[in-house]
Structure formats: structure tokens, C-alpha cells
Design a protein around this motif. Structure first.
Motif, PDB file in Angstrom:
ATOM      1  N   GLN A 106     -30.737  12.443   6.754  1.00  0.00           N
ATOM      2  CA  GLN A 106     -31.486  12.873   5.565  1.00  0.00           C
ATOM      3  C   GLN A 106     -32.930  13.201   5.958  1.00  0.00           C
ATOM      4  O   GLN A 106     -33.783  12.328   6.005  1.00  0.00           O
ATOM      5  CB  GLN A 106     -31.464  11.803   4.472  1.00  0.00           C
ATOM      6  N   GLN A 111     -36.517  15.840   5.623  1.00  0.00           N
ATOM      7  CA  GLN A 111     -37.205  16.826   4.798  1.00  0.00           C
ATOM      8  C   GLN A 111     -36.868  18.215   5.347  1.00  0.00           C
ATOM      9  O   GLN A 111     -36.891  18.438   6.558  1.00  0.00           O
ATOM     10  CB  GLN A 111     -38.720  16.600   4.841  1.00  0.00           C
ATOM     11  N   TYR A 112     -36.550  19.138   4.444  1.00  0.00           N
ATOM     12  CA  TYR A 112     -36.208  20.500   4.884  1.00  0.00           C
ATOM     13  C   TYR A 112     -36.467  21.475   3.745  1.00  0.00           C
ATOM     14  O   TYR A 112     -36.033  21.247   2.615  1.00  0.00           O
ATOM     15  CB  TYR A 112     -34.739  20.561   5.294  1.00  0.00           C
ATOM     16  N   GLN A 155     -26.541  17.376   7.192  1.00  0.00           N
ATOM     17  CA  GLN A 155     -27.872  17.111   6.639  1.00  0.00           C
ATOM     18  C   GLN A 155     -27.775  16.931   5.126  1.00  0.00           C
ATOM     19  O   GLN A 155     -27.109  17.709   4.439  1.00  0.00           O
ATOM     20  CB  GLN A 155     -28.834  18.268   6.942  1.00  0.00           C
ATOM     21  N   VAL A 166     -30.570  17.021   2.600  1.00  0.00           N
ATOM     22  CA  VAL A 166     -31.988  17.351   2.737  1.00  0.00           C
ATOM     23  C   VAL A 166     -32.797  16.996   1.490  1.00  0.00           C
ATOM     24  O   VAL A 166     -32.362  17.204   0.366  1.00  0.00           O
ATOM     25  CB  VAL A 166     -32.200  18.838   3.108  1.00  0.00           C
ATOM     26  N   VAL A 182     -32.014  26.414   1.419  1.00  0.00           N
ATOM     27  CA  VAL A 182     -31.593  25.337   2.331  1.00  0.00           C
ATOM     28  C   VAL A 182     -30.075  25.272   2.416  1.00  0.00           C
ATOM     29  O   VAL A 182     -29.523  24.912   3.466  1.00  0.00           O
ATOM     30  CB  VAL A 182     -32.179  23.957   1.938  1.00  0.00           C
ATOM     31  N   VAL A 218     -26.128  21.881   6.344  1.00  0.00           N
ATOM     32  CA  VAL A 218     -26.615  21.172   5.165  1.00  0.00           C
ATOM     33  C   VAL A 218     -25.445  20.943   4.205  1.00  0.00           C
ATOM     34  O   VAL A 218     -24.790  21.901   3.778  1.00  0.00           O
ATOM     35  CB  VAL A 218     -27.734  21.964   4.453  1.00  0.00           C
TER      36      VAL A 218
END
Length: 336
Positions: free
Chosen positions: A177, A179-180, A202, A204, A273, A279
Motif C-alpha cells: 500500500q 502513495q501513488y 498495489q 494505492v 492510477v 494496481v
């Protein structure tokens, strides 16, 4: 709502996950928080993410109350452990066996459930042997208190080491997990390739960069009253890295792209994202139910390659891509 597998597991989760980091138990009243959770459910969101540290355990309590009466098997509930909870004693943080075992019990009690679907190490603990941490997580899984395990904001090397230990212990480390967002892409060069190789997805957070990618912050103007940038309790500190006139000017250049695709700025950011096939889901929070209704429309959106190129051109050099930022922003010692 669209659904994706979490890592190489058989668990499916909603492309949009409802997260209650900066809102439940602190920024919004409990009845509004419940309305937001119900709006998420009404829009097909089945996955909910929280952590014991959010509002010093209050966020888990609010989420547990809001989900009361729902069919448990139809939900995926995620929580995390690492940051200080309680009065902040010497063992009230970190990833020691003691703190993990006590924390999972507290989280289950507050969430009013017998198990969580995903239990995540909220940061890497430099003061606890990784073997101890992973053994404790494996025991939590074997006790039936968590189905899968994950990590948050770990470097590629840390993820690889944790995955190897988990595999030896016979449990599945399936998620990371980080930040994206369009503005913060530090996972792309190292974390994402490592996770693809290992079968890790991911999950995110901050896909709209704490609200900056909604376009509501204008260059040369004070932030709107009541916005995160004015929240002295923590939101303003998190968002300040993006509150630069050059960044805000370039973000405004994304509006024509969103308009051409028939999306709001927030929907464009969330959909962006989700174009990354590593993701599994994008975490979104809300202080009003209307925000949930708007954000879920990003699910299933396919952004054409030409539009993805326009986004890169609009943002240019302001995008942060340095993979070293993950380690740089990590706690160097266990917090107290």
C-alpha cells in the motif's frame, strides 16, 4: 463497480476501496461518516481500508459501527498495525510480536468482526527482526484472525525479504500500500516491477494527491476554507509538498483532458492510477456522501493512450519519480 484480484490470490476486491484515514473519528461527525460508508456500499464498493492509528483507534470503531448489519462475507475489510496507539507506551508501536498480537485483537474488537481480510504492516520496523514480524503475521493468519497479509510504504528490497519469509512460513503476502498518483510516481521504477515478479498488487492511497488533483487549489490564491490544506491537525502538513504554484498551474492544465473524456478532475486522477495493471484498487476517502458518488465513476474507465500522453505533457517535470523517496520518508526508528 469493477473487481480485480489482490496479488496472485483468489481474493477479488473492488477497484475503488473506501478508506477512512483523515475523516472518521476526527474530521467528520459519526453520522456523516456512516452516510459515506453506506454511499460506498450503495455504489458497489465492497472493500474498506482503515488502520488502528487513525484517530487513535476511533476510525476503526466508526467503521465497525457503520458496517454493522452488513453480510460479512460480502465485504473485504483491511486494517494495519505499526504506528503508536493508546497512551504511547514503549510497546504501543512497531511490529514486535507483542504489539502485533495485541493490536489485531483490538482491531477486531473495534471493527466488530472475527477476522480481517487483509492485515498490513503500516511501515517497516527497523527495530524488530523481520523474522519476528513475519512469524507473528503468520500466526495471526493461522489463528484465523486475518486471511492475507500486506505491507505499506516498504521499499522493493524490504518487500522482497518479507515475501520470502512469508512464503517459507506458508502464508500469502499479497499487497503493498504505497502513495501513488499522477504527481507521485516513486513506486514505478522499483516497487512495481518487484511486486509484479512476486505476485503482489498495489493498494494505492492518495490517488488525487490529498485533493490537489481535483483542481480546487488555484495558483496564487489561498486554499478554500475548510479544505485539507487548511487543516492544522495533519492534513495541511501532508498536502504542503504539492502546494506550489508551478504544481497547481500544471494541474489546471489537466482540466481539458478530463473534459474531453467526460470526467471530473478527481475521476481522471483515480482512473489514471487504475491504468497501471499492478494496481488492484485505489483508496478514496470522503467527508460527504456526494464525494463517494463522484469518485466511484472512475471504476472501469479506460484512458486512451493519447490522453495518457497529454497528462504527462501537462505535468512535465513536476512529477516526483525518485524511488529513493520511499526510504527517505520512512521512519528511521520506531515512533513513541
Amino acid at each position: 463497480m469493477e473487481f480485480r484480484y489482490l496479488g496472485n490470490s483468489g481474493l477479488k476486491i473492488s477497484e475503488i476501496t473506501y478508506g477512512n484515514w483523515l475523516t472518521h473519528g476526527s474530521q467528520v461527525e459519526n453520522d456523516v461518516a456512516t452516510q459515506c460508508v453506506h454511499a460506498a456500499l450503495d455504489n458497489g464498493i465492497t472493500t474498506f481500508d482503515t488502520a488502528d492509528v487513525y484517530a487513535n483507534t476511533k476510525a476503526e470503531t466508526v467503521l465497525g459501527e457503520a458496517l454493522k448489519g452488513q453480510r460479512r462475507e460480502s465485504l473485504e475489510i483491511f486494517t494495519k498495525v505499526y504506528w503508536p496507539t493508546g497512551p504511547g507506551g514503549p510497546n504501543d508501536s512497531g511490529l514486535s510480536r507483542k504489539h502485533i498480537m495485541e493490536s489485531i485483537n483490538g482491531s477486531l474488537r473495534r471493527l466488530q468482526t472475527d477476522y480481517v481480510d487483509l492485515y498490513q504492516a503500516h511501515r517497516f520496523d527497523t527495530e524488530t527482526p523481520l523474522e519476528e514480524t513475519m512469524q507473528a503475521f503468520a500466526d495471526v493468519v493461522r489463528q484465523g484472525k486475518a486471511l492475507y497479509i500486506g505491507v505499506s510504504e516498504w521499499t522493493a528490497d524490504q518487500i522482497r525479504a518479507g515475501h520470502a519469509l512469508a512464503k517459507d512460513l506458508g502464508v500469502q503476502l499479497v499487497s503493498s500500500q504505497p502513495q501513488y498518483s499522477m504527481l507521485w510516481r516513486v513506486i514505478e521504477d522499483e516497487v512495481v516491477p518487484t511486486c509484479r515478479e512476486l505476485g503482489i498488487s498495489q493498494v494505492v492511497w492518495s490517488p488525487i494527491a490529498q485533493g490537489v488533483l481535483t483542481g480546487k487549489y488555484l495558483p496564487g490564491q489561498p486554499p478554500p476554507e475548510g479544505s485539507r490544506a487548511t487543516d492544522a491537525s495533519g492534513g495541511a502538513d501532508m498536502i504542503k509538498r504539492f502546494m506550489d504554484d508551478d504544481v497547481l498551474t500544471r494541474v489546471q492544465d489537466l482540466k481539458p483532458v478530463a473534459d474531453d473524456l467526460g470526467l471530473s478532475m478527481a475521476q481522471l486522477a483515480i482512473a489514471w492510477v487504475l491504468q497501471n495493471d499492478n494496481v488492484a484498487t485505489a483508496l478514496v476517502g470522503a467527508s460527504r456522501p456526494e464525494q463517494v458518488h463522484d469518485n466511484v465513476k472512475a471504476a472501469g474507465v479506460k484512458i486512451p493512450a493519447e490522453a495518457m500522453e497529454r497528462i504527462d505533457e501537462a505535468l512535465g517535470s513536476i512529477v516526483e519519480t525518485d524511488p529513493g523517496k520511499t526510504a527517505e520518508n520512512a521512519p528511521k526508528r520506531r515512533p513513541s
